[in-house]
Design an enzyme around this catalytic site. Sequence first.
Site, short mmCIF file in Angstrom:
data_model
loop_
_atom_site.label_atom_id
_atom_site.label_comp_id
_atom_site.label_asym_id
_atom_site.label_seq_id
_atom_site.Cartn_x
_atom_site.Cartn_y
_atom_site.Cartn_z
N GLU A 36 28.09 17.38 77.23
CA GLU A 36 29.52 17.52 77.51
C GLU A 36 29.83 16.94 78.88
O GLU A 36 28.98 16.96 79.79
CB GLU A 36 29.90 19.01 77.49
CG GLU A 36 31.38 19.24 77.80
CD GLU A 36 31.85 20.66 77.50
OE1 GLU A 36 31.02 21.58 77.48
OE2 GLU A 36 33.07 20.82 77.28
N GLU A 186 36.13 25.43 69.62
CA GLU A 186 36.59 26.76 70.08
C GLU A 186 38.12 26.82 70.11
O GLU A 186 38.73 27.17 71.12
CB GLU A 186 35.96 27.11 71.44
CG GLU A 186 34.46 27.28 71.35
CD GLU A 186 33.79 27.93 72.56
OE1 GLU A 186 34.47 28.21 73.56
OE2 GLU A 186 32.57 28.17 72.48
N TYR A 251 25.96 32.42 72.90
CA TYR A 251 25.39 32.38 74.25
C TYR A 251 24.86 33.78 74.55
O TYR A 251 25.57 34.76 74.39
CB TYR A 251 26.45 31.97 75.27
CG TYR A 251 26.82 30.50 75.19
CD1 TYR A 251 25.94 29.53 75.66
CD2 TYR A 251 28.03 30.09 74.64
CE1 TYR A 251 26.26 28.18 75.58
CE2 TYR A 251 28.36 28.74 74.56
CZ TYR A 251 27.47 27.79 75.03
OH TYR A 251 27.77 26.45 74.95
N GLU A 303 26.58 25.14 69.47
CA GLU A 303 26.28 25.48 70.87
C GLU A 303 25.46 26.76 70.85
O GLU A 303 25.89 27.75 70.25
CB GLU A 303 27.57 25.71 71.69
CG GLU A 303 28.36 24.43 71.89
CD GLU A 303 29.62 24.63 72.74
OE1 GLU A 303 29.63 25.53 73.59
OE2 GLU A 303 30.58 23.88 72.51
O1 AHR Z 1 28.85 24.79 76.89
C1 AHR Z 1 29.84 25.18 77.78
C2 AHR Z 1 31.12 25.62 77.08
O2 AHR Z 1 30.88 26.78 76.36
C3 AHR Z 1 31.71 24.68 76.07
O3 AHR Z 1 32.52 23.72 76.66
C4 AHR Z 1 32.52 25.58 75.22
O4 AHR Z 1 32.62 25.12 73.89
C5 AHR Z 1 31.81 26.92 75.31
O5 AHR Z 1 32.69 27.93 75.61
#
Ligand code: AHR
Length: 503
Positions: A36, A186, A251, A303
């Site tokens: 990114e 997102e 995450y 992600e």
């Molecule tokens: O990976 C960092 C960010 O995390 C990305 O831009 C987004 O899609 C997510 O919230």
Amino acid sequence: MRAALQGPPLTVTTIEIRLDEPIGTISPRLYGHFAEHLGRCCYDGLWDSAEVTGDHVAGRFRRDVVEALHELPVPLLRWPGGCYADHYHWRDGIGPVSARPRRLGMSCSLQVEDDNSLGTHEFLQLCAELGAEPYLAGNVGTGSPQELCDWLEYCNSPRDTTLTRERAGNGRAAPFDVRLWGVGNENWGCGGNFDAVTYALEYRRYATMLRHIDPSAELVICGEEDDWNAKLLDTLAADVHLVDHLSIHTYWRNGGPETGFTEDDYYALLTEARGTETFIERTAEIIADAAGDKQRIGIALDEWGVWHPEARRLGPASRRPITYEQANTLRDALAVALTLHGFHRQCNVLTLANLAQIVNVLQAPIMTDGDRMWRTATYHALRLHARHIAATAVPATTIAGDILSDGSAAVTGSASTGGHGTTISIVNQHYDRGAEVHVSGTRGSGEATADLLAADNPASGNDAQVPDRLIPVPLSIAGNDRDGWRIDLPPHSLATLSFGHND
Ligand code: AHR
């Protein structure tokens, strides 16, 4: 080398491989990455802006980084976002570099100054060099169906149009043939704060028009958690055939500090990482309920990874200025291994996955600092799994051994079989207990090798000063196919065992 094990006598763990019960193929797409325009990922990490002179595009990617990534390997690469995608206008990144606009981009509430020197042609050239399949994320937040249709036509159309002539004029006569297209990112948050129903209808409009341009493009709808995902698919109902993959992100945020973590934090991160498989299973059920036999929709975990408090925008531990960079330790590598094992088991429903992110940001396998480049613990964990790519996943069940306080097995593994022979990767999650591991069920040529990633401290990792503090080392393996194999695994460690051909 025999691993040096200290502490109490080792508990014996037995893992049984069942070669006759194939689960499915481990698609190379499950070993994807994500680049990114955020922090120092693309600019500085992958792309050396300092080398930009005039309009010449060759040779601006950092050779050291590209070579290390090539070895990894990188079968799939997603770009340009993330949240950045919903501000990105692809036309800014084509044509003579000197004429490209300098734009204000945005991702993760961070403003990005983008000279657009890394655009479509450069990214797709990088993919070609890496042998990576490209995955482009389109702009829904500030874009339009026409803009995304134009990008698709520009990249993929074999017809003679103004856009494809422009592509040829920019150095590429043949179509790029990009298969994977994300319709936003997102969109429940940074991608426009849509509600699920409104986004589903917007997706339907985009997907309908995109399919007219290239019916073979694989379209990715932006998912989130269970309620959003169910509502999205219910809203699409009869039009669910417009969806090829449902994107979800995960995450892990509950493991405490990046290096100064406690034993409880250590286990919390590994538990969260293991939960990724549960998230995939839950999402698969939602898809099955909504789409049933109407459409095979894959799960795109586009992600995933650990997001330590130091790399968060808000919070007392946030590093300033915020760059989304974080330390990467053996603990993170174990979390990656456990997650990959879940991917193998779920390879019939999980169709692609992208670790966030490829260089310098979040759980990066590669870090750079000026001219220096190093491979992180995560890099080595991924590399130790490379033999599983494109192989057939088979069950690997822990029959006996140490149990963690949550009742799960401390030592677990994932096996596959294919052109290379049989491979099993094993994690000893135990914080401070080694394990004597017996592996049965192989059928091979009698050849076996093993490699180990271990350190005295699970917070150990590589950095600019000591780039090779943590690297895989050969591990001694004893036994044979008939009686089984034996290795000794230190606490908090990861190993891959490779057996010769089984035919
Ligand atoms: O990976 C960092 C960010 O995390 C990305 O831009 C987004 O899609 C997510 O919230």
